[in-house]
Design a protein around this motif. Structure first.
Motif, PDB file in Angstrom:
ATOM      1  N   GLY A   1       0.809  -1.213   0.000  1.00 44.39           N
ATOM      2  CA  GLY A   1       0.000   0.000   0.000  1.00 44.39           C
ATOM      3  C   GLY A   1       0.841   1.261   0.000  1.00 44.39           C
ATOM      4  O   GLY A   1       0.570   2.209  -0.748  1.00 44.39           O
ATOM      5  N   GLY A   2       1.892   1.288   0.830  1.00 40.36           N
ATOM      6  CA  GLY A   2       2.744   2.475   0.907  1.00 40.36           C
ATOM      7  C   GLY A   2       3.435   2.776  -0.408  1.00 40.36           C
ATOM      8  O   GLY A   2       3.475   3.927  -0.857  1.00 40.36           O
ATOM      9  N   SER A   3       3.978   1.753  -1.063  1.00 38.92           N
ATOM     10  CA  SER A   3       4.703   1.973  -2.320  1.00 38.92           C
ATOM     11  C   SER A   3       3.759   2.384  -3.449  1.00 38.92           C
ATOM     12  O   SER A   3       4.052   3.321  -4.205  1.00 38.92           O
ATOM     13  CB  SER A   3       5.473   0.710  -2.712  1.00 38.92           C
ATOM     14  N   LEU A   4       2.622   1.701  -3.578  1.00 39.18           N
ATOM     15  CA  LEU A   4       1.693   2.016  -4.671  1.00 39.18           C
ATOM     16  C   LEU A   4       1.037   3.386  -4.480  1.00 39.18           C
ATOM     17  O   LEU A   4       0.891   4.160  -5.443  1.00 39.18           O
ATOM     18  CB  LEU A   4       0.623   0.931  -4.790  1.00 39.18           C
ATOM     19  N   LEU A   5       0.638   3.703  -3.233  1.00 36.94           N
ATOM     20  CA  LEU A   5       0.044   5.017  -2.975  1.00 36.94           C
ATOM     21  C   LEU A   5       1.044   6.131  -3.218  1.00 36.94           C
ATOM     22  O   LEU A   5       0.722   7.174  -3.803  1.00 36.94           O
ATOM     23  CB  LEU A   5      -0.490   5.082  -1.544  1.00 36.94           C
ATOM     24  N   HIS A   6       2.272   5.928  -2.758  1.00 31.81           N
ATOM     25  CA  HIS A   6       3.299   6.964  -2.969  1.00 31.81           C
ATOM     26  C   HIS A   6       3.566   7.153  -4.454  1.00 31.81           C
ATOM     27  O   HIS A   6       3.682   8.290  -4.935  1.00 31.81           O
ATOM     28  CB  HIS A   6       4.584   6.566  -2.241  1.00 31.81           C
ATOM     29  N   PHE A   7       3.658   6.047  -5.193  1.00 33.31           N
ATOM     30  CA  PHE A   7       3.889   6.133  -6.632  1.00 33.31           C
ATOM     31  C   PHE A   7       2.741   6.868  -7.322  1.00 33.31           C
ATOM     32  O   PHE A   7       2.963   7.774  -8.137  1.00 33.31           O
ATOM     33  CB  PHE A   7       4.038   4.725  -7.207  1.00 33.31           C
ATOM     34  N   GLY A   8       1.514   6.505  -6.977  1.00 31.05           N
ATOM     35  CA  GLY A   8       0.356   7.136  -7.616  1.00 31.05           C
ATOM     36  C   GLY A   8       0.240   8.613  -7.292  1.00 31.05           C
ATOM     37  O   GLY A   8       0.006   9.444  -8.184  1.00 31.05           O
ATOM     38  N   ILE A   9       0.424   8.984  -6.005  1.00 30.29           N
ATOM     39  CA  ILE A   9       0.299  10.394  -5.610  1.00 30.29           C
ATOM     40  C   ILE A   9       1.424  11.227  -6.224  1.00 30.29           C
ATOM     41  O   ILE A   9       1.192  12.346  -6.704  1.00 30.29           O
ATOM     42  CB  ILE A   9       0.310  10.505  -4.072  1.00 30.29           C
TER      43      ILE A   9
ATOM     44  N   PHE B   1       4.933  12.662 -17.735  1.00 25.68           N
ATOM     45  CA  PHE B   1       4.550  11.472 -16.980  1.00 25.68           C
ATOM     46  C   PHE B   1       5.751  10.564 -16.726  1.00 25.68           C
ATOM     47  O   PHE B   1       5.961  10.076 -15.594  1.00 25.68           O
ATOM     48  CB  PHE B   1       3.454  10.715 -17.735  1.00 25.68           C
ATOM     49  N   LEU B   2       6.577  10.334 -17.747  1.00 25.21           N
ATOM     50  CA  LEU B   2       7.756   9.487 -17.576  1.00 25.21           C
ATOM     51  C   LEU B   2       8.768  10.115 -16.627  1.00 25.21           C
ATOM     52  O   LEU B   2       9.425   9.413 -15.835  1.00 25.21           O
ATOM     53  CB  LEU B   2       8.397   9.204 -18.939  1.00 25.21           C
ATOM     54  N   LEU B   3       8.906  11.446 -16.669  1.00 26.75           N
ATOM     55  CA  LEU B   3       9.787  12.131 -15.722  1.00 26.75           C
ATOM     56  C   LEU B   3       9.269  11.981 -14.294  1.00 26.75           C
ATOM     57  O   LEU B   3      10.044  11.766 -13.348  1.00 26.75           O
ATOM     58  CB  LEU B   3       9.900  13.613 -16.077  1.00 26.75           C
ATOM     59  N   ALA B   4       7.963  12.102 -14.128  1.00 25.74           N
ATOM     60  CA  ALA B   4       7.364  11.928 -12.802  1.00 25.74           C
ATOM     61  C   ALA B   4       7.615  10.516 -12.278  1.00 25.74           C
ATOM     62  O   ALA B   4       7.907  10.328 -11.087  1.00 25.74           O
ATOM     63  CB  ALA B   4       5.865  12.208 -12.868  1.00 25.74           C
ATOM     64  N   ILE B   5       7.526   9.528 -13.160  1.00 28.40           N
ATOM     65  CA  ILE B   5       7.807   8.146 -12.759  1.00 28.40           C
ATOM     66  C   ILE B   5       9.259   8.017 -12.311  1.00 28.40           C
ATOM     67  O   ILE B   5       9.558   7.418 -11.261  1.00 28.40           O
ATOM     68  CB  ILE B   5       7.511   7.183 -13.926  1.00 28.40           C
ATOM     69  N   ALA B   6      10.187   8.582 -13.090  1.00 29.88           N
ATOM     70  CA  ALA B   6      11.602   8.499 -12.742  1.00 29.88           C
ATOM     71  C   ALA B   6      11.889   9.148 -11.395  1.00 29.88           C
ATOM     72  O   ALA B   6      12.716   8.657 -10.615  1.00 29.88           O
ATOM     73  CB  ALA B   6      12.442   9.151 -13.840  1.00 29.88           C
ATOM     74  N   LEU B   7      11.197  10.237 -11.081  1.00 26.25           N
ATOM     75  CA  LEU B   7      11.422  10.947  -9.818  1.00 26.25           C
ATOM     76  C   LEU B   7      10.703  10.292  -8.640  1.00 26.25           C
ATOM     77  O   LEU B   7      10.963  10.638  -7.482  1.00 26.25           O
ATOM     78  CB  LEU B   7      10.962  12.403  -9.954  1.00 26.25           C
ATOM     79  N   SER B   8       9.797   9.369  -8.911  1.00 24.62           N
ATOM     80  CA  SER B   8       9.046   8.731  -7.819  1.00 24.62           C
ATOM     81  C   SER B   8       9.853   7.652  -7.102  1.00 24.62           C
ATOM     82  O   SER B   8       9.540   7.286  -5.978  1.00 24.62           O
ATOM     83  CB  SER B   8       7.750   8.121  -8.366  1.00 24.62           C
ATOM     84  N   PHE B   9      10.906   7.135  -7.752  1.00 25.55           N
ATOM     85  CA  PHE B   9      11.676   6.038  -7.174  1.00 25.55           C
ATOM     86  C   PHE B   9      12.703   6.547  -6.163  1.00 25.55           C
ATOM     87  O   PHE B   9      13.201   7.665  -6.269  1.00 25.55           O
ATOM     88  CB  PHE B   9      12.396   5.243  -8.270  1.00 25.55           C
ATOM     89  N   SER B  10      13.028   5.690  -5.200  1.00 26.05           N
ATOM     90  CA  SER B  10      14.089   5.957  -4.227  1.00 26.05           C
ATOM     91  C   SER B  10      15.246   4.993  -4.485  1.00 26.05           C
ATOM     92  O   SER B  10      15.072   3.941  -5.092  1.00 26.05           O
ATOM     93  CB  SER B  10      13.567   5.796  -2.802  1.00 26.05           C
TER      94      SER B  10
ATOM     95  N   GLY C   1      15.733   5.450 -11.653  1.00 25.15           N
ATOM     96  CA  GLY C   1      15.176   6.512 -12.484  1.00 25.15           C
ATOM     97  C   GLY C   1      16.053   6.778 -13.694  1.00 25.15           C
ATOM     98  O   GLY C   1      15.553   7.047 -14.795  1.00 25.15           O
ATOM     99  N   LEU C   2      17.375   6.680 -13.499  1.00 24.80           N
ATOM    100  CA  LEU C   2      18.305   6.870 -14.621  1.00 24.80           C
ATOM    101  C   LEU C   2      18.210   5.710 -15.603  1.00 24.80           C
ATOM    102  O   LEU C   2      18.297   5.903 -16.820  1.00 24.80           O
ATOM    103  CB  LEU C   2      19.738   6.988 -14.095  1.00 24.80           C
ATOM    104  N   ILE C   3      18.036   4.501 -15.076  1.00 25.92           N
ATOM    105  CA  ILE C   3      17.924   3.336 -15.955  1.00 25.92           C
ATOM    106  C   ILE C   3      16.643   3.421 -16.786  1.00 25.92           C
ATOM    107  O   ILE C   3      16.641   3.126 -17.990  1.00 25.92           O
ATOM    108  CB  ILE C   3      17.959   2.043 -15.119  1.00 25.92           C
ATOM    109  N   VAL C   4      15.548   3.864 -16.148  1.00 26.25           N
ATOM    110  CA  VAL C   4      14.302   4.070 -16.890  1.00 26.25           C
ATOM    111  C   VAL C   4      14.494   5.149 -17.952  1.00 26.25           C
ATOM    112  O   VAL C   4      14.058   4.998 -19.106  1.00 26.25           O
ATOM    113  CB  VAL C   4      13.159   4.460 -15.928  1.00 26.25           C
ATOM    114  N   ALA C   5      15.173   6.232 -17.583  1.00 28.78           N
ATOM    115  CA  ALA C   5      15.406   7.326 -18.530  1.00 28.78           C
ATOM    116  C   ALA C   5      16.289   6.886 -19.690  1.00 28.78           C
ATOM    117  O   ALA C   5      16.112   7.342 -20.832  1.00 28.78           O
ATOM    118  CB  ALA C   5      16.045   8.515 -17.811  1.00 28.78           C
ATOM    119  N   SER C   6      17.253   5.995 -19.432  1.00 30.56           N
ATOM    120  CA  SER C   6      18.126   5.524 -20.513  1.00 30.56           C
ATOM    121  C   SER C   6      17.342   4.785 -21.581  1.00 30.56           C
ATOM    122  O   SER C   6      17.752   4.726 -22.743  1.00 30.56           O
ATOM    123  CB  SER C   6      19.226   4.626 -19.941  1.00 30.56           C
ATOM    124  N   VAL C   7      16.192   4.212 -21.197  1.00 29.23           N
ATOM    125  CA  VAL C   7      15.348   3.492 -22.149  1.00 29.23           C
ATOM    126  C   VAL C   7      14.283   4.401 -22.750  1.00 29.23           C
ATOM    127  O   VAL C   7      14.058   4.405 -23.964  1.00 29.23           O
ATOM    128  CB  VAL C   7      14.671   2.284 -21.458  1.00 29.23           C
TER     129      VAL C   7
END
Length: 523
Positions: free
Chosen positions: A83-91, A112-121, A315-321
């Motif tokens: 719940g914590g990971s999915l809620l944090h990712f969605g918000i 949207f893709l930038l927001a995804i990259a910034l959501s990870f720790s 986030g960098l690995i996602v951005a590389s793709v």
């Protein structure tokens, strides 16, 4: 070969930043920017080569393979983790996406893709910080690692979708991979503890996982993760992960060097990184209040959240793709977050001492089951650590002692003991929260049978600190460790192998036939 010189230079800067308490990858990235700067002001041409790109890709595969080795279902199947990971990712995506779209005039997909990259720790930073502080097995450490694993899985899904490659019909073979698990277990058992173990990890991550999945039209990153996950429940999975740690770090040098050599950051990249760093506290606050929503104590929520208050190399690995043009701004953002997060986590307990009274006002009245105060009640003898040694001690003591209890930090192991009829409950000796809530009114003796020396030292110190004056006995493999355990407060610390030898000899004396007495004719 220029790559060897570049990696040597990156090692130098990585060592330099490590001396001031920062993660070495900050130095690797800085080395890439310095090399790019040298190329810009001189006639020397420095640009990323195919060899460096290949090294970078191998580093990513090994990183995902080691993540897979930690992918145990029991570590992520809990409400606060899922719940914590999915809620944090969605918000985070819901807030960052329109913000980036409006403020930076980006396309919706890019925002949207930038927001995804910034959501990870950062898995790498959090794991290293928690391991350094011996808190990986503490409740807040397990919550943080579980959330990070969930984020890694989300990142892998995003990468697979962004790649947009259609798998071949042979991809269905992947569903039969679990049938190979017994064979993989045998290979891991037979590989020993030295170079064969490392080679087996490289074979599974790079050849079977990487090239194998690519051959059937699937992501090589997915393949590395899957083969790691297939070995996650093997007793030696963490030994394999540790043996690959240094190899993985060397290859990841290429990944960060490649980003830096790609070009110097312009003013827009620097502004993006600074703004993203300024909103970093909001990321930590969101984690904190979400974890409190799942009934964690303020202390556990604070320590978990602080571990997660950074941006991720994933986030960098996602951005590389998906967003290669955003690699440099994101890389600077990740580095700045590490510069802030590393020292904060080093002093996390001192920070909570100052802020705790204010944060505790937000706690739920009902506590998480793993954070309830532990009362030993009428227990007179306590066995801490219910592995093979602890279970054997418990069974022997149970023949003469009714007021007996065992403690362990592995929920699966606890369930097995409870099903076998043993009185075993959850507790982690390395978690200060456990000691703060422990009540032991009738306790007379404690057996320290945990596997790691640090847990025994902490338990001995904390028992004496709480005023326990009874008998404490421990076992260990080494003489120097036995001395440390006794200095920490234990009455006795026996050497495991020596005691095993004594036990074998006593069995021999008990069961051998009586020797015939010597006769006078033999004199």
């Amino acid at each position: 070969m220029p790559e060897a010189i570049w990696i040597s230079f990156a090692f130098g800067l990585g060592l330099l930043v490590k001396t001031v308490g920062l993660p070495p990858l900050v130095g690797y990235l800085a080395a890439g920017f310095v090399l790019s700067g040298i190329s810009a002001v001189t006639e020397v041409t420095i640009e990323a080569t195919d060899v460096l790109a290949h090294i970078a890709h191998l580093g990513v595969l090994l990183l995902l393979f080691t993540v897979g080795l930690k992918l145990k279902l029991r570590s992520i199947i809990s409400p606060e983790v899922i719940g914590g990971s999915l809620l944090h990712f969605g918000i985070t995506c819901a807030i960052f996406t329109p913000g980036l779209y409006l403020l930076m005039d980006l396309e919706w997909q890019t925002a949207f893709l930038l927001a995804i990259a910034l959501s990870f720790s950062s898995t790498v930073l959090a794991a290293k910080v928690l391991e350094t502080k011996r808190e990986l097995r503490a409740f807040h450490g397990r919550v943080a690692i579980g959330i990070l694993i969930m984020q890694d899985l989300i990142a892998l899904v995003v990468m697979s979708l962004a790649a947009g490659e259609a798998p071949s019909k042979w991809a269905l073979v992947v569903f039969g991979l679990p049938l190979l698990r017994p064979l993989l277990y045998r290979l891991l058992d037979a590989s020993g503890h030295d170079e064969l173990l490392v080679l087996l990890g490289l074979l599974l991550a790079l050849v079977l996982g990487g090239l194998g999945f690519e051959a059937v039209g699937l992501s090589s990153e997915l393949g590395a993760l899957v083969f790691g996950a297939m070995l996650a429940n093997h007793p030696r999975s963490q030994e394999l992960a540790k043996s690959l740690w240094s190899v993985k770090e060397v290859f990841l040098v290429g990944f960060f060097l490649q980003i830096g050599i790609g070009g110097l950051p312009d003013s827009e990249a620097l502004i993006f990184a600074v703004v993203a760093t300024l909103v970093l506290p909001l990321k930590g606050l969101l984690f904190f209040f979400l974890l409190l929503l799942f009934r964690l104590r303020a202390r556990s929520g604070f320590l978990s959240s602080l571990s997660l208050t950074n941006y991720s190399e994933f986030g960098l690995i996602v951005a590389s793709v998906a967003l290669p043009e955003w690699l440099v701004p994101l890389a600077i953002t990740v580095s700045l977050s590490f510069v802030i997060s590393a020292p904060l986590n080093r002093y996390s307990h001192a920070l909570y001492e100052r802020l705790g009274s204010s944060l505790e006002r937000f706690e739920s009245r009902t506590r998480h089951p793993d954070e309830q105060p532990v009362s030993l009640g009428n227990t007179r003898v306590l066995v801490m650590g219910m592995g093979r040694t602890g279970a054997a001690a418990y069974d022997w003591l149970s023949e003469n002692e009714r007021d007996l209890m065992g403690l362990d930090s592995d929920p699966a192991k606890i369930q097995q003991h409870q099903e076998a009829g043993r009185n075993v409950v959850f507790a982690d000796a390395e978690d200060n929260t456990f000691w703060q809530g422990l009540h032991m009114p009738a306790l007379e003796a404690v057996v320290l049978a945990m596997g790691d020396i640090e847990g025994k030292l902490i338990a001995a110190r904390m028992l004496r600190h709480k005023g326990f004056t009874g008998y404490i006995v421990a076992h260990t493999m080494y003489t120097d460790e036995a001395r440390k355990i006794c200095e920490a407060g234990a009455d006795e610390a026996y050497l495991t192998m020596s005691e095993t030898g004594v036990a074998l000899a006593s069995h021999l004396m008990d069961h051998r036939p009586a020797m015939p007495s010597q006769t006078a004719g033999n004199t």
